[in-house]
Design a protein around this motif. Structure first.
Motif, PDB file in Angstrom:
ATOM      1  N   THR A 105     141.530  37.843  17.004  1.00 50.70           N
ATOM      2  CA  THR A 105     142.439  37.240  17.987  1.00 50.70           C
ATOM      3  C   THR A 105     143.798  37.943  17.986  1.00 50.70           C
ATOM      4  OG1 THR A 105     143.061  35.555  16.345  1.00 50.70           O
ATOM      5  CG2 THR A 105     141.317  34.987  17.912  1.00 50.70           C
ATOM      6  N   SER A 106     144.254  38.364  16.804  1.00 52.27           N
ATOM      7  CA  SER A 106     145.528  39.095  16.706  1.00 52.27           C
ATOM      8  C   SER A 106     145.420  40.439  17.423  1.00 52.27           C
ATOM      9  CB  SER A 106     145.907  39.322  15.242  1.00 52.27           C
ATOM     10  OG  SER A 106     146.083  38.099  14.568  1.00 52.27           O
ATOM     11  N   LEU A 107     144.291  41.106  17.274  1.00 51.05           N
ATOM     12  CA  LEU A 107     144.064  42.391  17.942  1.00 51.05           C
ATOM     13  C   LEU A 107     144.027  42.215  19.450  1.00 51.05           C
ATOM     14  CD1 LEU A 107     143.411  45.426  17.629  1.00 51.05           C
ATOM     15  CD2 LEU A 107     140.992  44.795  17.553  1.00 51.05           C
ATOM     16  N   ALA A 108     143.335  41.169  19.917  1.00 48.35           N
ATOM     17  CA  ALA A 108     143.227  40.908  21.357  1.00 48.35           C
ATOM     18  C   ALA A 108     144.599  40.627  21.966  1.00 48.35           C
ATOM     19  CB  ALA A 108     142.290  39.727  21.603  1.00 48.35           C
ATOM     20  N   ARG A 109     145.478  39.928  21.222  1.00 49.44           N
ATOM     21  CA  ARG A 109     146.824  39.639  21.737  1.00 49.44           C
ATOM     22  C   ARG A 109     147.702  40.884  21.755  1.00 49.44           C
ATOM     23  NH1 ARG A 109     146.201  34.678  18.822  1.00 49.44           N
ATOM     24  NH2 ARG A 109     147.014  35.721  16.960  1.00 49.44           N
ATOM     25  N   SER A 110     147.398  41.851  20.897  1.00 52.03           N
ATOM     26  CA  SER A 110     148.270  43.020  20.736  1.00 52.03           C
ATOM     27  C   SER A 110     147.948  44.152  21.698  1.00 52.03           C
ATOM     28  CB  SER A 110     148.180  43.541  19.291  1.00 52.03           C
ATOM     29  OG  SER A 110     148.517  42.530  18.367  1.00 52.03           O
ATOM     30  N   ILE A 111     146.701  44.240  22.136  1.00 50.97           N
ATOM     31  CA  ILE A 111     146.295  45.362  22.995  1.00 50.97           C
ATOM     32  C   ILE A 111     146.918  45.219  24.381  1.00 50.97           C
ATOM     33  CG2 ILE A 111     144.339  46.564  24.064  1.00 50.97           C
ATOM     34  CD1 ILE A 111     142.593  45.589  21.802  1.00 50.97           C
ATOM     35  N   PRO A 112     147.614  46.242  24.889  1.00 45.27           N
ATOM     36  CA  PRO A 112     148.145  46.187  26.265  1.00 45.27           C
ATOM     37  C   PRO A 112     147.022  46.050  27.287  1.00 45.27           C
ATOM     38  CG  PRO A 112     149.131  47.999  25.021  1.00 45.27           C
ATOM     39  CD  PRO A 112     148.009  47.467  24.180  1.00 45.27           C
ATOM     40  N   ASN A 113     147.323  45.353  28.381  1.00 47.46           N
ATOM     41  CA  ASN A 113     146.299  45.088  29.410  1.00 47.46           C
ATOM     42  C   ASN A 113     145.651  46.365  29.922  1.00 47.46           C
ATOM     43  OD1 ASN A 113     147.067  42.474  29.100  1.00 47.46           O
ATOM     44  ND2 ASN A 113     148.041  42.253  31.091  1.00 47.46           N
ATOM     45  N   MET A 114     146.482  47.370  30.237  1.00 43.38           N
ATOM     46  CA  MET A 114     145.958  48.586  30.845  1.00 43.38           C
ATOM     47  C   MET A 114     145.042  49.341  29.879  1.00 43.38           C
ATOM     48  SD  MET A 114     146.987  48.648  33.922  1.00 43.38           S
ATOM     49  CE  MET A 114     146.844  46.872  33.889  1.00 43.38           C
ATOM     50  N   VAL A 115     145.416  49.362  28.587  1.00 43.85           N
ATOM     51  CA  VAL A 115     144.574  50.035  27.589  1.00 43.85           C
ATOM     52  C   VAL A 115     143.223  49.335  27.487  1.00 43.85           C
ATOM     53  CG1 VAL A 115     144.343  50.616  25.147  1.00 43.85           C
ATOM     54  CG2 VAL A 115     146.566  50.835  26.270  1.00 43.85           C
ATOM     55  N   LEU A 116     143.257  48.015  27.489  1.00 40.86           N
ATOM     56  CA  LEU A 116     142.017  47.241  27.402  1.00 40.86           C
ATOM     57  C   LEU A 116     141.142  47.473  28.633  1.00 40.86           C
ATOM     58  CD1 LEU A 116     140.363  45.179  25.838  1.00 40.86           C
ATOM     59  CD2 LEU A 116     141.657  43.367  26.980  1.00 40.86           C
ATOM     60  N   ILE A 117     141.755  47.538  29.794  1.00 40.86           N
ATOM     61  CA  ILE A 117     140.994  47.789  31.030  1.00 40.86           C
ATOM     62  C   ILE A 117     140.314  49.150  30.981  1.00 40.86           C
ATOM     63  CG2 ILE A 117     141.222  48.219  33.516  1.00 40.86           C
ATOM     64  CD1 ILE A 117     143.456  46.080  33.512  1.00 40.86           C
ATOM     65  N   VAL A 118     141.044  50.168  30.534  1.00 39.79           N
ATOM     66  CA  VAL A 118     140.482  51.524  30.443  1.00 39.79           C
ATOM     67  C   VAL A 118     139.298  51.553  29.473  1.00 39.79           C
ATOM     68  CG1 VAL A 118     140.935  53.891  29.688  1.00 39.79           C
ATOM     69  CG2 VAL A 118     142.627  52.685  31.080  1.00 39.79           C
ATOM     70  N   LEU A 119     139.467  50.950  28.292  1.00 38.56           N
ATOM     71  CA  LEU A 119     138.381  50.916  27.308  1.00 38.56           C
ATOM     72  C   LEU A 119     137.160  50.165  27.839  1.00 38.56           C
ATOM     73  CD1 LEU A 119     140.304  50.238  23.960  1.00 38.56           C
ATOM     74  CD2 LEU A 119     139.090  52.333  24.609  1.00 38.56           C
ATOM     75  N   THR A 120     137.415  49.051  28.505  1.00 38.92           N
ATOM     76  CA  THR A 120     136.321  48.239  29.043  1.00 38.92           C
ATOM     77  C   THR A 120     135.540  49.008  30.105  1.00 38.92           C
ATOM     78  OG1 THR A 120     137.678  46.264  28.674  1.00 38.92           O
ATOM     79  CG2 THR A 120     135.732  46.002  30.029  1.00 38.92           C
ATOM     80  N   LEU A 121     136.244  49.778  30.916  1.00 33.01           N
ATOM     81  CA  LEU A 121     135.574  50.570  31.950  1.00 33.01           C
ATOM     82  C   LEU A 121     134.742  51.698  31.337  1.00 33.01           C
ATOM     83  CD1 LEU A 121     138.424  50.788  34.615  1.00 33.01           C
ATOM     84  CD2 LEU A 121     136.231  49.636  34.878  1.00 33.01           C
ATOM     85  N   ILE A 122     135.142  52.169  30.152  1.00 34.04           N
ATOM     86  CA  ILE A 122     134.356  53.194  29.463  1.00 34.04           C
ATOM     87  C   ILE A 122     133.072  52.591  28.899  1.00 34.04           C
ATOM     88  CG2 ILE A 122     134.301  54.748  27.458  1.00 34.04           C
ATOM     89  CD1 ILE A 122     137.316  55.169  27.878  1.00 34.04           C
TER      90      ILE A 122
END
Length: 258
Positions: A105-122
């Motif tokens: 949960t700490s990791l999920a709160r820390s990751i910037p939205n755009m970085v998470l979107i890019v990783l998810t699309l990969i």
């Protein structure tokens, strides 16, 4: 009491007038600056934006775009809420499970939205990416609220429930659930609004077949700033309608708040 109610209404009306006046001034400044620049790629006039809004809402795919985005938002929120509820109850019962989830949960709160979107699309398809991004961003907020509400329950009530040998099911329905319900009401609006914006951001990058974000990305490629501003206004209107619907539902659930 009557005087207090009258003063409160006058104060509320005064606030509404001031907000309306602020909107008028901002729109006036927008129009003046747009006319001064005289280039709709940088800043279109209000008239151009309203014409673009009319073109967008009369387009045959407009309803599909809006429904697709709202559906992604609502389904992601429901999945995050159910998961947060179940895992929150388990974490409250098992401290080792709570400690296991803490880094995640700490990791999920820390990751910037755009970085998470890019990783998810990969890692996932462009259609499923918005669901996953919203789930990951909203889940920690709901999980912390649910876990915190259960931790704050009066220990005497729980001891009494144990004394009378009340079943775990009855504890959840009659003790934990009401406490969680009151805790969630304070963050419900912000989490739904956050989810709506994250879905659109995910659609901008993922470009699914239908979605508000996909249309914004299409307009960006064509340098159609006027249509982007039109979509911004449409998004604001949809967000306001969602908040209004949420307040109506909450009034029905929490009658005491009327």
């Amino acid at each position: 009491m009557s005087q207090f109610t009258t003063n409160k209404k006058i104060f509320s009306d005064k606030n509404k007038i001031q907000v309306a006046l602020s909107c008028v001034i901002l729109l006036f400044l927008w129009e003046i600056i747009a006319l001064k620049i005289n280039n709709n790629i940088y800043l279109p006039t209000l008239g151009e934006v309203f014409i673009s809004i009319k073109e967008i809402i009369t387009d045959s795919r407009f309803v599909l775009d809006v429904i697709s985005t709202i559906t992604r938002c609502i389904l992601s929120f429901i999945m995050a809420l159910i998961s947060a509820f179940v895992l929150g109850i388990i974490s409250n019962s098992l401290n080792i499970f709570k400690n296991f989830l803490t880094p995640l949960t700490s990791l999920a709160r820390s990751i910037p939205n755009m970085v998470l979107i890019v990783l998810t699309l990969i890692w996932f398809s462009k259609e499923s990416a918005p669901y996953i991004v919203v789930f990951i961003m909203i889940f920690p907020v709901l999980y912390d609220a649910i876990l915190g509400s259960m931790k704050n329950i009066d220990k005497n009530i729980l001891e009494m429930a144990d004394l009378y040998k009340i079943s775990r099911k009855d504890k959840i329905l009659n003790i934990y659930l009401p406490s969680i319900k009151f805790s969630l009401i304070s963050i419900l609006s912000s989490t739904i609004s956050l989810g709506f914006k994250i879905v659109i951001a995910g659609e901008v990058y993922g470009q699914p077949l239908y979605g508000i974000g996909a249309m914004i990305q299409s307009e960006k490629v064509n340098f159609n700033t006027t249509a982007i501003f039109a979509w911004i206004i449409i998004i604001v209107i949809i967000s306001s309608l969602l908040n209004l619907m949420e307040k109506i539902m909450l009034r029905r659930v929490f009658i005491w708040r009327r």
